[in-house]
Motif scaffolding. Structure first.
Motif, mmCIF file in Angstrom:
data_model
loop_
_atom_site.group_PDB
_atom_site.id
_atom_site.type_symbol
_atom_site.label_atom_id
_atom_site.label_comp_id
_atom_site.label_asym_id
_atom_site.label_seq_id
_atom_site.Cartn_x
_atom_site.Cartn_y
_atom_site.Cartn_z
ATOM 1 N N LYS A 1 -5.647 0.958 7.344
ATOM 2 C CA LYS A 1 -4.947 0.556 6.249
ATOM 3 C C LYS A 1 -4.757 1.862 5.313
ATOM 4 N N THR A 2 -3.482 2.061 4.911
ATOM 5 C CA THR A 2 -2.861 3.458 4.405
ATOM 6 C C THR A 2 -3.614 3.794 3.269
ATOM 7 N N HIS A 3 -4.302 5.085 3.100
ATOM 8 C CA HIS A 3 -4.833 5.360 2.051
ATOM 9 C C HIS A 3 -4.158 6.723 1.467
ATOM 10 N N ARG B 1 0.648 -1.208 -0.082
ATOM 11 C CA ARG B 1 -0.131 0.006 -0.053
ATOM 12 C C ARG B 1 0.820 1.039 -0.067
ATOM 13 N N PHE C 1 -20.213 0.589 4.423
ATOM 14 C CA PHE C 1 -18.970 -0.004 3.925
ATOM 15 C C PHE C 1 -18.014 -0.004 5.360
ATOM 16 N N LYS D 1 -17.856 -8.308 7.895
ATOM 17 C CA LYS D 1 -17.215 -7.359 8.565
ATOM 18 C C LYS D 1 -17.978 -6.539 9.393
ATOM 19 N N THR E 1 -12.200 -7.576 7.088
ATOM 20 C CA THR E 1 -12.390 -6.479 6.242
ATOM 21 C C THR E 1 -13.082 -6.822 4.721
ATOM 22 N N ILE E 2 -13.589 -5.865 3.913
ATOM 23 C CA ILE E 2 -13.988 -5.985 2.671
ATOM 24 C C ILE E 2 -12.826 -6.709 1.725
ATOM 25 N N GLU E 3 -11.624 -5.803 1.714
ATOM 26 C CA GLU E 3 -10.674 -6.239 0.893
ATOM 27 C C GLU E 3 -9.693 -7.199 1.898
ATOM 28 N N SER F 1 -10.583 2.820 8.436
ATOM 29 C CA SER F 1 -9.879 2.554 7.217
ATOM 30 C C SER F 1 -8.546 3.365 7.086
ATOM 31 N N PRO G 1 -17.285 0.215 -5.762
ATOM 32 C CA PRO G 1 -16.086 0.871 -5.248
ATOM 33 C C PRO G 1 -15.032 0.199 -5.661
ATOM 34 N N PRO H 1 -10.768 0.003 -4.842
ATOM 35 C CA PRO H 1 -9.617 0.658 -3.976
ATOM 36 C C PRO H 1 -8.513 1.099 -4.782
ATOM 37 N N GLY H 2 -7.961 2.252 -4.199
ATOM 38 C CA GLY H 2 -6.864 2.997 -5.034
ATOM 39 C C GLY H 2 -5.686 2.085 -5.273
ATOM 40 N N PRO H 3 -5.059 0.976 -4.362
ATOM 41 C CA PRO H 3 -4.171 0.210 -4.702
ATOM 42 C C PRO H 3 -4.409 -0.732 -5.660
ATOM 43 N N GLN I 1 -20.365 -4.679 -3.407
ATOM 44 C CA GLN I 1 -19.017 -4.703 -3.946
ATOM 45 C C GLN I 1 -18.606 -6.315 -3.975
HETATM 46 P P1 XMP Z 1 -12.049 -2.423 4.079
HETATM 47 O O1 XMP Z 1 -11.028 -3.450 3.191
HETATM 48 O O2 XMP Z 1 -11.214 -1.341 4.871
HETATM 49 O O3 XMP Z 1 -12.557 -1.555 2.758
HETATM 50 O O4 XMP Z 1 -13.215 -3.073 4.849
HETATM 51 C C1 XMP Z 1 -13.775 -0.705 2.985
HETATM 52 C C2 XMP Z 1 -13.744 0.069 1.453
HETATM 53 O O5 XMP Z 1 -12.643 0.738 0.930
HETATM 54 C C3 XMP Z 1 -12.393 0.392 0.002
HETATM 55 N N1 XMP Z 1 -10.694 0.689 0.034
HETATM 56 C C4 XMP Z 1 -10.088 1.780 -0.293
HETATM 57 N N2 XMP Z 1 -10.428 2.572 -1.329
HETATM 58 N N3 XMP Z 1 -8.181 3.632 -1.344
HETATM 59 C C5 XMP Z 1 -9.556 3.576 -1.400
HETATM 60 O O6 XMP Z 1 -9.891 4.457 -2.271
HETATM 61 C C6 XMP Z 1 -7.857 2.328 -0.538
HETATM 62 O O7 XMP Z 1 -6.425 2.253 -0.352
HETATM 63 C C7 XMP Z 1 -8.767 1.405 -0.204
HETATM 64 N N4 XMP Z 1 -8.622 0.325 0.748
HETATM 65 C C8 XMP Z 1 -9.711 -0.095 0.689
HETATM 66 C C9 XMP Z 1 -12.765 -0.927 -0.116
HETATM 67 O O8 XMP Z 1 -12.717 -1.535 -1.513
HETATM 68 C C10 XMP Z 1 -13.933 -0.947 0.432
HETATM 69 O O9 XMP Z 1 -14.896 -0.468 -0.637
#
Ligand code: XMP
Length: 328
Positions: A159-161, A103, A283, A320, A324-326, A155, A205, A207-209, A249
């Motif tokens: 997790k790093t955004h 990330r 989410f 979740k 997590t979702i990812e 989030s 949605p 994710p950025g990565p 998603q």
């Molecule tokens: P998690 O995995 O934290 O994801 O349950 C929740 C929502 O956030 C999205 N996601 C991201 N979106 N950059 C983004 O723009 C990121 O780094 C990122 N990481 C997770 C994920 O797809 C879900 O919709």
């Protein structure tokens, strides 16, 4: 729709007033609904003085980069520059398996590539006697505004955004955020009023990565190809079954394991695809989706038959929290 139409008119007038008759704006687009709606408003307000940048990180889905180029560039007429940086991203990801490291590498590389493109555009506008870039467009929504003001959302800390703070400091850019008072459903309605495709408005949605966090273990070009192919089949079958809008998603991912199988009279030793589909409102919490078995059966048959290197498909039945979702 009356309220949306007046919102659009007011927002366009507000943007024109802030940016002035000569001001230039730069912004990243991803193909998602927020950045597309924001870009569409900017185009309407200041035409080609809005410069959109799409960073191709090599981690987008099958044909996604081309689709975004067609939608935003050709169809919506947005002044769009696509930067193919896939080699840099994949090169820096070589040998990296730790999720947070992945990330960080992707986030930092994105900022680096985007900043260098923004600087190039700034230089070009200067050389052609135009005003230099003064503003950075961000598709920030109201929930993001509250989250960053009152508390660090899960989030953001778990997790790093990404963010492009460097640009704001080095180039002294100011932020313009036309969606900062809207919720997601309002952005969708806005997109509808702006006549964007339904496909785009209801896109899940992403994710950025990108698919880097859907390849557990090392990200290599061949792993990217496998996930892309499997995900494409999965989403295709979800759409065919008429379930895409019901599911919040969905995605396919590669587990970092191999399993034994049999093909004809030969033993195989290949990879495992995991399928995820969730229903959620915000989410922050999510339930796994109860697929009809016949749909799962079709998806699994197609992936195993059509995607080389995969001999098993499993379905993720974790909610979740605590999952997590990812996956990373
Ligand atoms: P998690 O995995 O934290 O994801 O349950 C929740 C929502 O956030 C999205 N996601 C991201 N979106 N950059 C983004 O723009 C990121 O780094 C990122 N990481 C997770 C994920 O797809 C879900 O919709």
């Amino acid at each position: 729709n009356w309220t949306m139409k007046s919102f659009i008119d007011n927002e366009i007038a507000r943007i024109q007033q802030i940016i002035g008759p000569n001001g230039q704006v730069v912004g990243a687009v991803s193909g998602g609904v927020d950045s597309t709606v924001a870009a569409r408003l900017m185009k309407e307000a200041i035409g080609d003085r809005f410069h959109a940048i799409l960073v191709d990180n090599g981690l987008m889905r099958l044909n996604e980069c081309e689709t975004v180029k067609k939608n935003l560039g050709d169809h919506l007429g947005i002044n769009l520059k696509v930067v193919d940086a896939s080699e840099i991203f994949l090169d820096r990801l070589k040998g990296v398996t730790d999720p947070e490291k992945k990330r960080k590498i992707i986030g930092n590389t994105f900022i680096e590539v985007f900043e260098s493109e923004a600087l190039k555009i700034d230089q070009e506008t200067k050389e052609t006697g135009h005003c230099r870039i003064e503003y950075l467009l961000q598709g920030t929504l109201y929930p993001d505004v509250i989250e960053s003001v009152s508390f660090k959302g899960p989030s953001a800390t778990i997790k790093t955004h990404h963010n492009v703070g460097g640009l704001l400091e080095d180039m002294k850019l100011k932020l313009i955020e036309p969606l900062r008072e809207l919720f997601k459903d309002e952005v969708r309605e806005l997109g509808k009023t702006l006549k964007l495709d339904d496909e785009l408005i209801w896109r899940h949605p992403f994710p950025g990565p990108g698919i880097a966090i859907r390849i557990l273990g090392e990200v290599t070009p061949s792993q990217v190809a496998i996930v892309r192919a499997a995900d494409h089949i999965y989403i295709d079958e979800i759409k065919k079954a008429g379930l895409y809008r019901k599911i919040s998603q969905a995605y396919a991912a590669l587990l970092p394991v191999k399993a034994v199988g049999v093909m004809g009279d030969k033993r195989t030793y290949e990879q495992v695809i995991t399928l995820r589909a969730v229903e959620t409102v915000d989410f922050m919490t999510a339930d796994w989706y109860s697929f009809p078995y016949d749909v799962l059966k079709k998806i699994s048959n197609r992936i195993i038959n059509e995607v080389k290197g995969v001999n098993r498909v499993v379905y993720d039945i974790s909610s979740k929290p605590p999952a997590t979702i990812e996956l990373e």
